[in-house]
Scaffold this active site. Structure first.
Site, PDB file in Angstrom:
ATOM      1  NE  ARG A 113      -3.880   0.521   1.869  1.00 23.30           N
ATOM      2  CZ  ARG A 113      -5.109   0.556   2.386  1.00 23.30           C
ATOM      3  NH1 ARG A 113      -5.349   1.227   3.483  1.00 23.30           N
ATOM      4  NH2 ARG A 113      -6.095  -0.101   1.807  1.00 23.30           N
ATOM      5  CG  HIS A 140      -8.322   0.096  -2.952  1.00 23.45           C
ATOM      6  ND1 HIS A 140      -7.560  -1.005  -2.616  1.00 23.45           N
ATOM      7  CD2 HIS A 140      -8.961   0.462  -1.807  1.00 23.45           C
ATOM      8  CE1 HIS A 140      -7.724  -1.274  -1.329  1.00 23.45           C
ATOM      9  NE2 HIS A 140      -8.569  -0.407  -0.811  1.00 23.45           N
ATOM     10  CD  GLN A 143     -12.952  -1.905  -1.007  1.00 20.44           C
ATOM     11  OE1 GLN A 143     -12.202  -1.892  -0.031  1.00 20.44           O
ATOM     12  NE2 GLN A 143     -14.159  -2.412  -0.948  1.00 20.44           N
ATOM     13  CG  ASP A 235     -13.518   6.130  -0.930  1.00 20.49           C
ATOM     14  OD1 ASP A 235     -13.517   5.896   0.303  1.00 20.49           O
ATOM     15  OD2 ASP A 235     -12.463   6.217  -1.606  1.00 20.49           O
ATOM     16  CB  CYS A 275     -14.188   1.018  -0.123  1.00 23.29           C
ATOM     17  SG  CYS A 275     -13.658   2.719   0.117  1.00 23.29           S
ATOM     18  NE  ARG A 303     -10.139  -5.393   0.141  1.00 15.89           N
ATOM     19  CZ  ARG A 303      -9.427  -4.387   0.644  1.00 15.89           C
ATOM     20  NH1 ARG A 303     -10.036  -3.346   1.173  1.00 15.89           N
ATOM     21  NH2 ARG A 303      -8.109  -4.389   0.573  1.00 15.89           N
TER      22      ARG A 303
HETATM   23  N1  NVA Z   1      -9.878   6.639  -1.270  1.00 13.34           N
HETATM   24  C1  NVA Z   1      -9.487   6.191   0.038  1.00 13.34           C
HETATM   25  C2  NVA Z   1      -9.700   4.723   0.182  1.00 13.34           C
HETATM   26  C3  NVA Z   1      -9.423   4.162   1.525  1.00 13.34           C
HETATM   27  C4  NVA Z   1      -9.612   2.693   1.614  1.00 13.34           C
HETATM   28  C5  NVA Z   1      -8.028   6.559   0.278  1.00 13.34           C
HETATM   29  O1  NVA Z   1      -7.214   6.434  -0.638  1.00 13.34           O
HETATM   30  O2  NVA Z   1      -7.710   7.003   1.383  1.00 13.34           O
HETATM   31  N1   CP Z   2     -11.214  -0.345   2.303  1.00 14.31           N
HETATM   32  C1   CP Z   2      -9.942  -0.424   2.735  1.00 14.31           C
HETATM   33  O1   CP Z   2      -9.003  -0.616   1.978  1.00 14.31           O
HETATM   34  O2   CP Z   2      -9.808  -0.333   4.090  1.00 14.31           O
HETATM   35  P1   CP Z   2      -8.452  -0.129   4.887  1.00 14.31           P
HETATM   36  O3   CP Z   2      -7.916   1.229   4.552  1.00 14.31           O
HETATM   37  O4   CP Z   2      -8.863  -0.232   6.328  1.00 14.31           O
HETATM   38  O5   CP Z   2      -7.490  -1.205   4.508  1.00 14.31           O
END
Ligand code: NVA
Ligand code: CP
Length: 315
Positions: A113, A140, A143, A235, A275, A303
């Site tokens: 990540r 993502h 997801q 989101d 999500c 997930r």
């Molecule tokens: N769009 C959000 C998704 C979190 C799972 C982010 O990138 O923070």
């Molecule tokens: N939806 C998602 O990716 O959650 P986290 O940021 O908690 O991993």
């Protein structure tokens, strides 16, 4: 799975592949992963990845991704190692390519990540184990596969399903556009001016939709978008790393909130997805996310199942 696919020409084998974006996968391969995920939901335990190790590198926070990958490896007989980039030499300037080479000598797969998609590509091209995108600034994918599994569980099909994503045209929206196009959904993204999805992702999704019998519409008209929606999705307005823009984002995105009024303009059996993490009172009201149309916790559970299918296939 009731998806209009070509008759199976080949046995799907994804061993050794990276998963950076669904753009690199065809419909048959994605359907294969979804079918395995549905099977694994029924039969969660196996030794498919016995003695195998997944390195999980986190440069951003996570609850679901971290726990579901770790539990998934345990349920498949393997092990996951959690690496915070700040504790690694990566945080002190060691290059991505050296990190990738070294980790490849120890582990069977890397989930990361991170902020930039380019880093993921570098990691993938320098090591020789599969790299899985656990979220970056553009995509993502894990997801989005869980989202498709959830939609299939709710609607029993993909063709003709109208999926309306409202809010920020971000990483989550991008992956939905791509996978939705490959699986033949009718995807509508409703975002205010300045918060639309990236142009190149729109072009990719349009091409994939044309090839696969789906459609993509990007609009700022949320009222028109929501009409006849089978699925409503949103989101957070401020993604990780965008905290400095929070106030202006709240203002621009407020008309795109999923609330009871919006819900009532969709189909009566609409499913609401998010999500997570959610901010009740911002992108979605408590009444809706905690209400009867919401399937967000099934979505979060999925997930685990889809990532197990991904790891089993790639590792
Ligand atoms: N769009 C959000 C998704 C979190 C799972 C982010 O990138 O923070
Ligand atoms: N939806 C998602 O990716 O959650 P986290 O940021 O908690 O991993």
């Amino acid at each position: 799975m009731n998806v209009e696919t070509e008759p199976k020409q080949k046995k799907v084998s994804l061993k050794g592949r990276h998963l950076l974006t669904w753009k690199d996968y065809d419909r048959e391969e994605i359907v294969y992963l979804l079918e395995r995920a549905l099977e694994m939901k029924e039969q969660p335990l196996s030794e498919a990845l016995a003695q195998k190790t997944l390195a999980m590198i986190f440069e951003k926070s996570s609850t679901r991704t971290r726990v579901s990958f770790e539990v998934g490896m345990t349920q498949l007989g393997g092990k996951a190692i959690h690496l915070n980039s700040r504790d690694m030499q990566l945080g002190r300037g060691e290059t991505i390519s050296d990190t990738s080479e070294v980790l490849s000598r120890y582990v069977n797969g890397i989930m990361i990540r991170t902020d930039s998609h380019q880093k993921l590509e570098e990691l993938a091209s320098n090591g020789n184990v599969p790299v899985i995108n656990g979220l970056c600034d553009i995509y993502h994918p894990c997801q989005a596969l869980a989202d498709m599994m959830t939609i299939y569980e709710q609607k029993g099909r993909f063709a003709g399903v109208k999926l309306v994503y409202t809010g920020d045209g971000n990483n989550v929206a991008h992956s939905l556009m791509i996978i939705g196009a490959v699986l033949g959904l009718d995807v509508v993204i409703a975002s205010p001016n300045g918060y639309e999805p990236l142009d190149f992702v729109i072009r990719d999704a349009e091409r994939l939709a044309a090839e696969n019998g789906g459609s993509l519409q990007v609009t700022s008209d949320i009222q028109a978008a929501v009409n006849e929606a089978d699925v409503l999705y949103t989101d957070v307005w401020t993604s990780m790393g965008q905290e400095a823009e929070e106030q202006e984002r709240k203002k621009a995105l407020a008309p795109y909130q999923i609330n009871q009024g919006l819900l009532e303009q969709a189909k009566s059996d609409v499913s609401v997805l998010h999500c997570l993490p959610a901010h009740r009172g911002e992108e979605i009201t408590a009444e809706v996310i905690d209400g009867e149309s919401s399937v967000v916790f099934d979505q979060a559970e999925n997930r685990l199942h889809v990532q197990k299918a991904i790891m089993e296939a790639l590792l």
